[in-house]
Enzyme design. Structure first.
Site, PDB file in Angstrom:
ATOM      1  N   GLU A 101       0.836  -1.207   0.000  1.00 20.97           N
ATOM      2  CA  GLU A 101       0.000   0.000   0.000  1.00 20.97           C
ATOM      3  C   GLU A 101       0.870   1.256   0.000  1.00 20.97           C
ATOM      4  O   GLU A 101       0.602   2.221  -0.722  1.00 20.97           O
ATOM      5  CB  GLU A 101      -0.915  -0.002   1.221  1.00 20.97           C
ATOM      6  CG  GLU A 101      -1.800   1.226   1.341  1.00 20.97           C
ATOM      7  CD  GLU A 101      -2.453   1.337   2.702  1.00 20.97           C
ATOM      8  OE1 GLU A 101      -2.807   2.468   3.095  1.00 20.97           O
ATOM      9  OE2 GLU A 101      -2.580   0.310   3.393  1.00 20.97           O
ATOM     10  N   ASP A 152       0.793   3.764  -3.150  1.00 22.88           N
ATOM     11  CA  ASP A 152       0.384   5.150  -2.938  1.00 22.88           C
ATOM     12  C   ASP A 152       1.309   6.101  -3.698  1.00 22.88           C
ATOM     13  O   ASP A 152       0.852   7.022  -4.383  1.00 22.88           O
ATOM     14  CB  ASP A 152       0.401   5.461  -1.447  1.00 22.88           C
ATOM     15  CG  ASP A 152       0.090   6.922  -1.151  1.00 22.88           C
ATOM     16  OD1 ASP A 152      -1.022   7.368  -1.468  1.00 22.88           O
ATOM     17  OD2 ASP A 152       0.967   7.614  -0.606  1.00 22.88           O
ATOM     18  N   GLU A 160      -4.544   0.535  -3.616  1.00 21.34           N
ATOM     19  CA  GLU A 160      -3.166   1.045  -3.664  1.00 21.34           C
ATOM     20  C   GLU A 160      -2.157  -0.099  -3.595  1.00 21.34           C
ATOM     21  O   GLU A 160      -1.129  -0.076  -4.281  1.00 21.34           O
ATOM     22  CB  GLU A 160      -2.935   2.025  -2.520  1.00 21.34           C
ATOM     23  CG  GLU A 160      -3.629   3.356  -2.712  1.00 21.34           C
ATOM     24  CD  GLU A 160      -3.304   4.336  -1.604  1.00 21.34           C
ATOM     25  OE1 GLU A 160      -3.310   5.552  -1.874  1.00 21.34           O
ATOM     26  OE2 GLU A 160      -3.054   3.894  -0.457  1.00 21.34           O
TER      27      GLU A 160
END
Length: 297
Positions: free
Chosen positions: A62, A66, A134
């Site tokens: 993640e 991102d 993400e």
């Protein structure tokens, strides 16, 4: 083309044929290293600790996803909006990568159906689907590189589920917009919590009403007080932009309140002149058109 053929041949002899097909339907291509994609689906509430002590969940992916998503979206917007300035591009990117949008996109591609999580940890407030989205971007980046990430986000996400021109015009912070309007025309804006209940998973649900000079501008529901206030503000802005009668009613309500105050607490001639000037400014709002807003595409 050759790599696609090789992947299909490999799939025929794979013991994880079902997983490969699942990700193919979601992504539009076959994964090379399936491990990354499986890890992207593991929420921290269902963390797996391997024999060597390694922790397996999607938090690290993640983090990577991102950063990659920010870069890819910035890349795409830079070329799509060729004449727009930095502030516009930054604002538009934030509308795409915000958690609410990513949550919706995860559901659109069916990612939500495959996330592994503990039901006890589930909450509408933690944006689990968006976080997994993400993580999926991070998995694609590790497995296929930046180019495939960019192509996936452009062709499978933006082209199919987002209207960039419409999204760029969307007003996100409805509460701030409403308060700014109230300050400009000297109208009192307040929010009142009507009720707090729980859904089937025992998550709190809030219902808030927005009041403009004591008149109801609309109610909003959300899984946080902030979300319910934002939704109520959005309805109030819709009402203000489409109803001159409502604006006139607000002006009248303020006028009546000022008369009541004046009769209860008499003011000097100089102070009265100042109040009349403020009323003239407020009256102008009846003839001005508020900027309209649109919901996310």
């Amino acid at each position: 083309m050759l790599s696609t053929i090789i992947n299909k041949i490999r799939l025929l002899f794979s013991t994880e044929k079902e997983s490969y097909l699942c990700f193919y339907k979601m992504l539009g291509f076959y994964p090379k290293n399936l491990k990354y994609y499986k890890q992207a689906l593991i929420h921290k509430s269902s963390t797996i600790i391997e024999d060597n002590g390694c922790v397996q969940n999607n938090e690290r992916l993640e983090f990577l996803g991102d950063a990659v998503l920010d870069a890819v979206v910035a890349d795409l917007l830079f070329y799509y909006f060729k004449d727009k300035k930095e502030g516009f591009l930054t604002n538009t990117r934030s509308k795409i990568v915000q958690r609410e949008t990513l949550n919706r996109l995860a559901i659109e591609i069916g990612l939500d159906k495959h996330i592994v999580f503990s039901t006890k940890s589930y909450s509408h407030n933690n944006y689990m689907y968006g976080n997994a989205f993400e993580a999926l971007i991070g998995a694609i980046y590790l497995d296929k590189g930046y180019g495939v990430c960019r192509k996936f986000i452009e062709s499978r996400i933006i082209d199919q589920f987002l209207d960039l021109d419409r999204l760029a015009k969307t007003e996100l912070n409805f509460k701030s917009k409403l308060i700014e309007w109230g300050q400009k025309y000297k109208y009192k804006i307040s929010f009142e919590l009507i009720e707090e209940i729980q859904d089937e998973q025992c998550n709190p649900i809030f219902q808030t009403e927005v009041l403009i000079e004591g008149l109801s501008g609309g109610t909003g529901v959300g899984y946080s007080k902030k979300e319910s206030q934002q939704n109520a503000s959005a309805k109030a802005l819709d009402l203000l932009s489409g109803s001159t009668e409502f604006i006139e009613a607000i002006a009248h309500a303020k006028e009546e309140l000022l008369k009541l105050v004046d009769s209860t607490f008499p003011i000097s001639e100089e102070e009265n002149e100042e109040v009349e000037n403020q009323e003239e400014v407020s009256a102008l709002s009846c003839s001005e058109v508020l900027p309209t807003h649109q919901a996310d595409s």
